[in-house]
Design an enzyme around this catalytic site. Sequence first.
Site, PDB file in Angstrom:
ATOM      1  N   GLU A 301       1.107   0.842   2.257  1.00  0.00           N
ATOM      2  CA  GLU A 301       0.449  -0.475   2.260  1.00  0.00           C
ATOM      3  C   GLU A 301      -0.842  -0.282   3.026  1.00  0.00           C
ATOM      4  O   GLU A 301      -0.833  -0.087   4.242  1.00  0.00           O
ATOM      5  CB  GLU A 301       1.358  -1.531   2.893  1.00  0.00           C
ATOM      6  CG  GLU A 301       0.902  -2.957   2.604  1.00  0.00           C
ATOM      7  CD  GLU A 301       0.020  -3.516   3.697  1.00  0.00           C
ATOM      8  OE1 GLU A 301      -1.224  -3.507   3.497  1.00  0.00           O
ATOM      9  OE2 GLU A 301       0.542  -3.960   4.730  1.00  0.00           O
ATOM     10  N   GLU A 432     -14.037  -2.086   4.722  1.00  0.00           N
ATOM     11  CA  GLU A 432     -13.077  -2.913   5.447  1.00  0.00           C
ATOM     12  C   GLU A 432     -13.476  -2.944   6.923  1.00  0.00           C
ATOM     13  O   GLU A 432     -13.257  -1.988   7.660  1.00  0.00           O
ATOM     14  CB  GLU A 432     -11.660  -2.360   5.280  1.00  0.00           C
ATOM     15  CG  GLU A 432     -10.599  -3.257   5.874  1.00  0.00           C
ATOM     16  CD  GLU A 432      -9.192  -2.714   5.675  1.00  0.00           C
ATOM     17  OE1 GLU A 432      -8.260  -3.523   5.522  1.00  0.00           O
ATOM     18  OE2 GLU A 432      -9.032  -1.486   5.667  1.00  0.00           O
TER      19      GLU A 432
END
Length: 534
Positions: A301, A432
Amino acid sequence: MASRKVSSLLARSFMSSSPSLLSLRGMNRGIQRYSNFAAALENTITPPVKVEHTQLLINGRFVDAASGKTFPTLDPRNGEVIAQVAEGDAEDVNRAVAAARKAFDEGPWPRMTAYERSKILFRLADLIEKHNDEIAALETWDNGKPFEQSAKIEVPMIVRVFRYYAGWADKIHGMTVPADGPHHVQTLHEPIGVAGQIIPWNFPLLMLSWKLGPALACGNTLVLKTAEQTPLSALLVGRLLHEAGLPEGVVNIVSGFGATAGAAVASHMDIDKVAFTGSTEVGKIILESAAKSNLKPVTLELGDKSAFIVCEDADVDKAVELAHFALFFNQGQCCCAGSRTFVHERVYDEFVAKAKARAVNRSVGDPFKSGIEQGPQVDSEQFNKILKYIKHGVESGATLQAGGDRLGSKGYYIQPTVFSDVKDDMLIATDEIFGPVQTILKFKDLDEVIARANKSMYGLAAGVFTQNLDTANRLMRALRVGTVWINCFDLFDATIPFGGYKMSGIGREKSLYSLSHYLQVKAVVTSLKNPAWL
């Protein structure tokens, strides 16, 4: 707090917007508010908890690292040392794996009835609920997130996750399937064995529950490696696991660094499966190490640059509040943060003005203080990384609407920051950032925003804000992401699968889909002699 209320607390409803927060204010007043926040940061509140566990948990006992080394875990409010924690490395991972292997091959855990395993998980959930505030205080002290968030949202969610998987433990089963001939065919769903699990620092215990829950429900044993920034809360839960009746060696917790302890987990020849939550860059290393060792299966993830799309029919006040939550929640340190805010050109200027006002009036301060929305970033590395991205945003030509600097003279506080006039190729729109930096981009129609939202190496999540059902239906099918939230965001119910497309990961966390990652499917075929039926 009742568990049924947890999701609604975390998933900020667009109905909760405050007109006073969304009304336009001058930037001068915003500067004054930032000054007031900075002055209040100089005095920190003493956390209402004591650190009791700083050693590794191996084979049911708290022990020092084999090397005797420790490392400091720091208070992000001021950079001061909270405690010295045992620094596990490859030798400690070997000890933990040996304990987990023995517990799986010889111990009672996989041989218990599924109902007995479920009762232990239910007892664990009860104990976590009983120690709610203590656990929440450790999480806030080590991580910097607001205590009210930890105590009222995250710990109750952890309780809910363990109860969810406790309920699954005795409902995992195979099937009987027909064959073309006189054979009885059945499938068995067997525990995969020893699982290695590596959790991040942004939601330490929530990620622990997402990984321990399905692994334990399926009858596996495991070695959990905590993030070096936030090791404390997992060790407390480790104690509660054994108070709940978990046999020795079933869960082993190793604190340490990624390059040593984490690498040892990923490459260990006697670990049967690895699960990792963290950055895409490290995820690639984990996947490569798993392949080069014993070809163990991996679930990942990873990162994202989630699009939050505000359509032309939006109620702007409500959209601003939800977009603000989607980005700034947890100090912006959320893998699925709505960090690319796409706003239709018809409402763009109004949205930008109100987003600026909302950011300026966000309450930043000591996370143990009531009413605080934003605490410090987790550590100096993350703090400096965010400030570099803000500088790059200014230099690349984006318009700085609010924030843009540190807050206070100590600790890792950053002003809530908003950029407008952002272009798709700017680093603040592609990378990010993992911090309180909102980037607002303009679009003119659905075809355009679909193409731009999907033009990313990531695909974890997206948000859509619209009153038009046809628009919502089109976007939810067109966006190449694992989760689409429509008129809500960050809804993390235990029953909802979570995971990404593309470079945002492999597999799914939570829900029944997560169970398959911790099970092997075995086919058993038996010849039949003169069967009465087939």
